[in-house]
Write a protein that holds these residues in place. Structure first.
Motif, PDB file in Angstrom:
ATOM      1  N   PHE A  21       0.885  -1.209   0.098  1.00  0.00           N
ATOM      2  CA  PHE A  21       0.069   0.045  -0.029  1.00  0.00           C
ATOM      3  C   PHE A  21       0.880   1.161  -0.003  1.00  0.00           C
ATOM      4  O   PHE A  21       1.969   1.193   0.638  1.00  0.00           O
ATOM      5  N   THR A  22       0.277   2.157  -0.579  1.00  0.00           N
ATOM      6  CA  THR A  22       1.171   3.684  -0.580  1.00  0.00           C
ATOM      7  C   THR A  22       0.121   4.867  -0.260  1.00  0.00           C
ATOM      8  O   THR A  22      -1.345   4.578  -0.276  1.00  0.00           O
ATOM      9  N   GLY A  23       0.395   5.959   0.319  1.00  0.00           N
ATOM     10  CA  GLY A  23      -0.358   7.290   0.346  1.00  0.00           C
ATOM     11  C   GLY A  23      -1.588   6.742   1.222  1.00  0.00           C
ATOM     12  O   GLY A  23      -1.576   6.361   2.207  1.00  0.00           O
ATOM     13  N   ALA A  24      -2.681   7.104   0.477  1.00  0.00           N
ATOM     14  CA  ALA A  24      -3.985   7.008   1.376  1.00  0.00           C
ATOM     15  C   ALA A  24      -4.534   5.697   1.613  1.00  0.00           C
ATOM     16  O   ALA A  24      -5.272   5.713   2.603  1.00  0.00           O
ATOM     17  N   PHE A  25      -3.896   4.730   1.185  1.00  0.00           N
ATOM     18  CA  PHE A  25      -4.218   3.162   1.515  1.00  0.00           C
ATOM     19  C   PHE A  25      -3.505   2.969   2.733  1.00  0.00           C
ATOM     20  O   PHE A  25      -3.613   1.631   3.237  1.00  0.00           O
ATOM     21  N   GLU A  26      -2.392   3.701   3.342  1.00  0.00           N
ATOM     22  CA  GLU A  26      -2.062   3.477   4.530  1.00  0.00           C
ATOM     23  C   GLU A  26      -2.768   3.652   5.906  1.00  0.00           C
ATOM     24  O   GLU A  26      -2.811   3.414   6.991  1.00  0.00           O
ATOM     25  N   ASN A  27      -4.106   4.548   5.574  1.00  0.00           N
ATOM     26  CA  ASN A  27      -5.253   4.870   6.193  1.00  0.00           C
ATOM     27  C   ASN A  27      -5.862   3.642   6.270  1.00  0.00           C
ATOM     28  O   ASN A  27      -6.396   2.998   5.646  1.00  0.00           O
ATOM     29  N   ASP A  28      -6.238   3.332   7.678  1.00  0.00           N
ATOM     30  CA  ASP A  28      -7.013   2.182   8.073  1.00  0.00           C
ATOM     31  C   ASP A  28      -8.551   2.063   7.423  1.00  0.00           C
ATOM     32  O   ASP A  28      -8.789   1.277   6.986  1.00  0.00           O
ATOM     33  N   VAL A  29      -8.992   2.992   7.327  1.00  0.00           N
ATOM     34  CA  VAL A  29     -10.590   3.332   6.709  1.00  0.00           C
ATOM     35  C   VAL A  29     -10.441   3.023   5.333  1.00  0.00           C
ATOM     36  O   VAL A  29     -11.203   2.204   4.941  1.00  0.00           O
ATOM     37  N   THR A  30      -9.445   3.765   4.514  1.00  0.00           N
ATOM     38  CA  THR A  30      -9.377   3.489   3.075  1.00  0.00           C
ATOM     39  C   THR A  30      -9.114   2.039   2.893  1.00  0.00           C
ATOM     40  O   THR A  30      -9.480   1.533   1.674  1.00  0.00           O
ATOM     41  N   ARG A  31      -8.149   1.427   3.428  1.00  0.00           N
ATOM     42  CA  ARG A  31      -7.498   0.360   3.153  1.00  0.00           C
ATOM     43  C   ARG A  31      -8.793  -0.931   3.540  1.00  0.00           C
ATOM     44  O   ARG A  31      -8.911  -1.858   2.518  1.00  0.00           O
ATOM     45  N   SER A  32      -9.364  -0.340   4.559  1.00  0.00           N
ATOM     46  CA  SER A  32     -10.761  -1.357   4.814  1.00  0.00           C
ATOM     47  C   SER A  32     -11.676  -1.378   3.785  1.00  0.00           C
ATOM     48  O   SER A  32     -12.260  -2.458   3.417  1.00  0.00           O
ATOM     49  N   GLU A  33     -12.030  -0.079   3.160  1.00  0.00           N
ATOM     50  CA  GLU A  33     -12.691  -0.138   1.931  1.00  0.00           C
ATOM     51  C   GLU A  33     -12.233  -0.752   0.704  1.00  0.00           C
ATOM     52  O   GLU A  33     -13.270  -1.485   0.022  1.00  0.00           O
ATOM     53  N   PHE A  34     -11.173  -0.660   0.655  1.00  0.00           N
ATOM     54  CA  PHE A  34     -10.568  -1.405  -0.701  1.00  0.00           C
ATOM     55  C   PHE A  34     -10.556  -3.070  -0.259  1.00  0.00           C
ATOM     56  O   PHE A  34     -11.311  -3.689  -1.293  1.00  0.00           O
ATOM     57  N   LEU A  35     -10.308  -3.577   0.885  1.00  0.00           N
ATOM     58  CA  LEU A  35     -10.529  -4.851   1.132  1.00  0.00           C
ATOM     59  C   LEU A  35     -11.794  -5.432   1.005  1.00  0.00           C
ATOM     60  O   LEU A  35     -12.112  -6.436   0.620  1.00  0.00           O
ATOM     61  N   ARG A  36     -12.829  -4.594   1.440  1.00  0.00           N
ATOM     62  CA  ARG A  36     -14.192  -4.972   1.336  1.00  0.00           C
ATOM     63  C   ARG A  36     -14.503  -5.103  -0.118  1.00  0.00           C
ATOM     64  O   ARG A  36     -15.533  -5.927  -0.649  1.00  0.00           O
ATOM     65  N   LEU A  37     -14.157  -4.012  -0.858  1.00  0.00           N
ATOM     66  CA  LEU A  37     -14.510  -4.175  -2.327  1.00  0.00           C
ATOM     67  C   LEU A  37     -13.995  -5.317  -3.116  1.00  0.00           C
ATOM     68  O   LEU A  37     -14.679  -5.824  -3.875  1.00  0.00           O
ATOM     69  N   ILE A  38     -12.733  -5.760  -2.784  1.00  0.00           N
ATOM     70  CA  ILE A  38     -12.332  -6.884  -3.472  1.00  0.00           C
ATOM     71  C   ILE A  38     -12.935  -8.135  -3.088  1.00  0.00           C
ATOM     72  O   ILE A  38     -12.652  -9.120  -3.848  1.00  0.00           O
ATOM     73  N   THR A  39     -13.401  -8.196  -1.812  1.00  0.00           N
ATOM     74  CA  THR A  39     -13.955  -9.488  -1.475  1.00  0.00           C
ATOM     75  C   THR A  39     -15.543  -9.337  -1.585  1.00  0.00           C
ATOM     76  O   THR A  39     -16.228 -10.453  -1.352  1.00  0.00           O
ATOM     77  N   ALA A  40     -16.147  -8.248  -2.015  1.00  0.00           N
ATOM     78  CA  ALA A  40     -17.528  -8.141  -2.215  1.00  0.00           C
ATOM     79  C   ALA A  40     -17.915  -8.738  -3.601  1.00  0.00           C
ATOM     80  O   ALA A  40     -17.261  -8.853  -4.876  1.00  0.00           O
ATOM     81  N   SER A  41     -19.155  -9.280  -3.699  1.00  0.00           N
ATOM     82  CA  SER A  41     -19.756 -10.060  -5.102  1.00  0.00           C
ATOM     83  C   SER A  41     -20.876  -9.099  -5.526  1.00  0.00           C
ATOM     84  O   SER A  41     -21.638  -8.648  -4.428  1.00  0.00           O
ATOM     85  N   LEU A  42     -20.941  -8.711  -6.708  1.00  0.00           N
ATOM     86  CA  LEU A  42     -21.988  -7.939  -7.283  1.00  0.00           C
ATOM     87  C   LEU A  42     -23.045  -8.632  -7.776  1.00  0.00           C
ATOM     88  O   LEU A  42     -24.108  -8.023  -8.093  1.00  0.00           O
ATOM     89  N   ALA A  43     -22.962  -9.943  -7.734  1.00  0.00           N
ATOM     90  CA  ALA A  43     -24.111 -10.745  -7.967  1.00  0.00           C
ATOM     91  C   ALA A  43     -25.293 -10.834  -7.021  1.00  0.00           C
ATOM     92  O   ALA A  43     -24.982 -10.634  -5.835  1.00  0.00           O
TER      93      ALA A  43
END
Length: 210
Positions: free
Chosen positions: A188-210
């Protein structure tokens, strides 16, 4: 001298792949394989193995053609000014690489996000950057960092995130022989070193749109 001249795609009544190699390099690599086959107890002159040295040489050149790609130029070829400042996520990018310790494959998926800071990049270029670094002799840890650093240094976004999940044949086929193990790396770099932003990223990559 480049080992790989080009890998071009041409469409004629469907999809046709045209592979072109540096013939001198192919011959040089292939020349070692009869002795290797013989040392393994095989007969390099038997029918099924006569063309194996050349096939292996071409396969190795294809699997390592990332050495001939400038990943930063890939990004620069499709960068656009755009006032978009929310997270851009490209997930489930297929990864195929060769472990530099045993030259056995490792493969899996990469999930990548960046937060633009005045510039965006064509979405297809992110998987191409993955290939540029994956198609080399690698370790997963370095591969993860190289992709992150290339995007950060070239695009200069507010932050970059990458998570990579791979299976390693050097663990599944030999050594510990654990077929179901998966190795996960992240950077991670920059804004993703922030816990909230990083958590949002991790939620998005594990979420299913189906």
């Amino acid at each position: 001298m480049s080992n790989l001249t080009s890998f071009d795609n041409e469409e004629q009544d469907g999809y046709i792949k045209i592979d072109q190699y540096n013939e001198q390099s192919v011959k040089q690599v292939a020349s070692y394989y009869p002795a290797i086959l013989k040392s393994l107890g095989e007969d390099p002159e038997r029918e099924g193995l006569i063309k194996t040295p050349e096939r292996v040489a071409k396969a190795l050149h294809f699997l390592t053609h990332g050495y001939d790609i400038d990943a930063a130029n890939v990004l620069r070829s499709a960068m656009f000014e755009e006032e978009y400042s929310q997270m851009v996520v490209v997930k489930d990018i297929e990864v195929y690489s060769l472990c530099e310790h045993h030259m056995l494959p490792f493969f899996g998926k990469a999930h990548i996000a960046y937060i633009p800071d005045g510039r965006i990049v064509g979405l297809s270029k992110i998987p191409r950057v993955v290939d540029a670094f994956a198609r080399r002799l690698q370790v997963q840890e370095r591969l993860t960092n190289q992709i992150r650093d290339c995007i950060q240094e070239t695009l200069n976004p507010a932050g970059v995130a990458i998570v990579m999940e791979c299976k390693h044949m050097c663990m599944a086929m030999r050594g510990v022989q654990k077929q179901n193990s998966v190795t996960t790396t992240s950077a991670f770099t920059g804004a993703f070193e922030n816990d909230v932003t990083r958590s949002e990223f991790l939620r998005l990559i594990t979420a299913s749109l189906a």
